[in-house]
Design a protein around this motif. Sequence first.
Motif, PDB file in Angstrom:
ATOM      1  N   VAL A  87       2.805   6.366  -4.482  1.00  0.00           N
ATOM      2  CA  VAL A  87       3.028   4.937  -4.288  1.00  0.00           C
ATOM      3  C   VAL A  87       4.321   4.756  -3.495  1.00  0.00           C
ATOM      4  CG1 VAL A  87       3.383   2.734  -5.468  1.00  0.00           C
ATOM      5  CG2 VAL A  87       1.884   4.474  -6.492  1.00  0.00           C
ATOM      6  N   CYS A  88       4.199   4.056  -2.368  1.00  0.00           N
ATOM      7  CA  CYS A  88       5.369   3.866  -1.513  1.00  0.00           C
ATOM      8  C   CYS A  88       6.431   3.045  -2.238  1.00  0.00           C
ATOM      9  CB  CYS A  88       4.977   3.172  -0.212  1.00  0.00           C
ATOM     10  SG  CYS A  88       6.386   2.983   0.893  1.00  0.00           S
ATOM     11  N   HIS A  89       7.616   3.597  -2.208  1.00  0.00           N
ATOM     12  CA  HIS A  89       8.753   2.944  -2.844  1.00  0.00           C
ATOM     13  C   HIS A  89       9.762   2.526  -1.777  1.00  0.00           C
ATOM     14  CE1 HIS A  89      12.134   2.978  -5.985  1.00  0.00           C
ATOM     15  NE2 HIS A  89      11.299   2.024  -6.301  1.00  0.00           N
ATOM     16  N   GLY A  90       9.297   2.449  -0.532  1.00  0.00           N
ATOM     17  CA  GLY A  90      10.169   2.065   0.570  1.00  0.00           C
ATOM     18  C   GLY A  90      10.595   0.612   0.475  1.00  0.00           C
ATOM     19  N   LYS A  91      11.399   0.199   1.412  1.00  0.00           N
ATOM     20  CA  LYS A  91      12.014  -1.122   1.340  1.00  0.00           C
ATOM     21  C   LYS A  91      10.985  -2.252   1.319  1.00  0.00           C
ATOM     22  CE  LYS A  91      16.028  -3.323   3.401  1.00  0.00           C
ATOM     23  NZ  LYS A  91      16.992  -3.251   4.495  1.00  0.00           N
ATOM     24  N   THR A  92       9.931  -2.147   2.117  1.00  0.00           N
ATOM     25  CA  THR A  92       8.951  -3.229   2.213  1.00  0.00           C
ATOM     26  C   THR A  92       7.932  -3.163   1.079  1.00  0.00           C
ATOM     27  OG1 THR A  92       9.177  -3.139   4.603  1.00  0.00           O
ATOM     28  CG2 THR A  92       7.300  -4.355   3.736  1.00  0.00           C
ATOM     29  N   CYS A  93       7.339  -2.007   0.880  1.00  0.00           N
ATOM     30  CA  CYS A  93       6.321  -1.857  -0.177  1.00  0.00           C
ATOM     31  C   CYS A  93       6.935  -1.884  -1.567  1.00  0.00           C
ATOM     32  CB  CYS A  93       5.582  -0.532  -0.039  1.00  0.00           C
ATOM     33  SG  CYS A  93       4.728  -0.290   1.513  1.00  0.00           S
ATOM     34  N   GLY A  94       8.201  -1.524  -1.652  1.00  0.00           N
ATOM     35  CA  GLY A  94       8.830  -1.283  -2.942  1.00  0.00           C
ATOM     36  C   GLY A  94       8.765  -2.437  -3.922  1.00  0.00           C
ATOM     37  N   ILE A 100       8.703   7.992  -0.443  1.00  0.00           N
ATOM     38  CA  ILE A 100       9.473   7.276   0.566  1.00  0.00           C
ATOM     39  C   ILE A 100       8.550   6.530   1.522  1.00  0.00           C
ATOM     40  CG2 ILE A 100      11.412   8.855   0.453  1.00  0.00           C
ATOM     41  CD1 ILE A 100      10.244  10.286   2.894  1.00  0.00           C
ATOM     42  N   CYS A 101       9.142   5.741   2.391  1.00  0.00           N
ATOM     43  CA  CYS A 101       8.400   4.944   3.376  1.00  0.00           C
ATOM     44  C   CYS A 101       7.441   5.820   4.172  1.00  0.00           C
ATOM     45  CB  CYS A 101       9.396   4.274   4.316  1.00  0.00           C
ATOM     46  SG  CYS A 101       8.640   3.364   5.664  1.00  0.00           S
ATOM     47  N   MET A 102       6.221   5.289   4.390  1.00  0.00           N
ATOM     48  CA  MET A 102       5.190   6.024   5.127  1.00  0.00           C
ATOM     49  C   MET A 102       5.076   5.547   6.573  1.00  0.00           C
ATOM     50  SD  MET A 102       2.238   5.842   2.220  1.00  0.00           S
ATOM     51  CE  MET A 102       2.635   6.118   0.490  1.00  0.00           C
ATOM     52  N   ASP A 103       5.995   4.727   7.002  1.00  0.00           N
ATOM     53  CA  ASP A 103       5.975   4.170   8.360  1.00  0.00           C
ATOM     54  C   ASP A 103       4.737   3.321   8.642  1.00  0.00           C
ATOM     55  OD1 ASP A 103       8.436   4.980   9.197  1.00  0.00           O
ATOM     56  OD2 ASP A 103       7.745   6.782  10.213  1.00  0.00           O
ATOM     57  N   ARG A 104       4.211   2.707   7.623  1.00  0.00           N
ATOM     58  CA  ARG A 104       3.075   1.768   7.803  1.00  0.00           C
ATOM     59  C   ARG A 104       3.421   0.470   7.083  1.00  0.00           C
ATOM     60  NH1 ARG A 104      -1.913   4.833   8.281  1.00  0.00           N
ATOM     61  NH2 ARG A 104      -2.998   2.837   8.140  1.00  0.00           N
ATOM     62  N   CYS A 105       4.683   0.084   7.159  1.00  0.00           N
ATOM     63  CA  CYS A 105       5.220  -1.021   6.362  1.00  0.00           C
ATOM     64  C   CYS A 105       4.426  -2.321   6.534  1.00  0.00           C
ATOM     65  CB  CYS A 105       6.673  -1.274   6.714  1.00  0.00           C
ATOM     66  SG  CYS A 105       7.694   0.205   6.746  1.00  0.00           S
ATOM     67  N   GLU A 106       4.003  -2.606   7.768  1.00  0.00           N
ATOM     68  CA  GLU A 106       3.309  -3.866   8.034  1.00  0.00           C
ATOM     69  C   GLU A 106       1.949  -3.942   7.355  1.00  0.00           C
ATOM     70  OE1 GLU A 106       2.230  -0.875  10.990  1.00  0.00           O
ATOM     71  OE2 GLU A 106       4.152  -1.564  10.235  1.00  0.00           O
ATOM     72  N   PRO A 153       1.374  -3.212   0.602  1.00  0.00           N
ATOM     73  CA  PRO A 153       1.822  -2.004  -0.084  1.00  0.00           C
ATOM     74  C   PRO A 153       0.858  -0.832   0.149  1.00  0.00           C
ATOM     75  CG  PRO A 153       1.791  -3.884  -1.578  1.00  0.00           C
ATOM     76  CD  PRO A 153       1.080  -4.301  -0.336  1.00  0.00           C
ATOM     77  N   ASN A 154       1.417   0.341   0.308  1.00  0.00           N
ATOM     78  CA  ASN A 154       0.633   1.530   0.632  1.00  0.00           C
ATOM     79  C   ASN A 154       0.665   2.573  -0.476  1.00  0.00           C
ATOM     80  OD1 ASN A 154      -0.059   0.611   3.243  1.00  0.00           O
ATOM     81  ND2 ASN A 154       1.984   1.153   3.960  1.00  0.00           N
ATOM     82  N   VAL A 155      -0.487   3.220  -0.620  1.00  0.00           N
ATOM     83  CA  VAL A 155      -0.633   4.306  -1.595  1.00  0.00           C
ATOM     84  C   VAL A 155      -1.315   5.459  -0.879  1.00  0.00           C
ATOM     85  CG1 VAL A 155      -1.780   5.041  -3.732  1.00  0.00           C
ATOM     86  CG2 VAL A 155      -0.779   2.755  -3.578  1.00  0.00           C
TER      87      VAL A 155
HETATM   88  S1  FES Z   1       8.029   0.637   2.975  1.00  0.00           S
HETATM   89 FE1  FES Z   1       6.023   1.324   2.518  1.00  0.00          FE
HETATM   90  S2  FES Z   1       5.292   2.085   4.405  1.00  0.00           S
HETATM   91 FE2  FES Z   1       7.331   1.477   4.799  1.00  0.00          FE
END
Ligand code: FES
Length: 95
Positions: free
Chosen positions: A25-32, A58-64, A67-69
């Motif tokens: 589960v993406c915990h990056g800034k956008t998905c987090g 970490i971020c998967m570079d698909r922020c837009e 949320p990504n899994v």
């Molecule tokens: S924060 Fe989830 S893909 Fe960038």
Amino acid sequence: MHSDDTLTQSFPKKDPETGETLLFVCHGKTCGRSCRFLVDRLEQVRAKGYAVRAERTICMDRCEEGPNVRYGDQIHTHMNPIKVSELAKKVAGKK
Ligand code: FES
């Protein structure tokens, strides 16, 4: 800017020691912002006897598209608790 970290991380479909299916589960800034809800739902699925475990990543570079899994090489986009529950039940067997 996150791609170097992303590329060095591996995403096994199963934990080799426990045999549990792993969903990252993406915990990056956008998905987090949604990460906690997705992880909570996966823990509920696990409690129902499915051999699945959530891992924060970490971020998967698909922020837009978040949320990504991630499951293995596949990135599942626009996830929500219902969709992540369906995915977990589909890819993980019962214990
Ligand atoms: S924060 Fe989830 S893909 Fe960038």
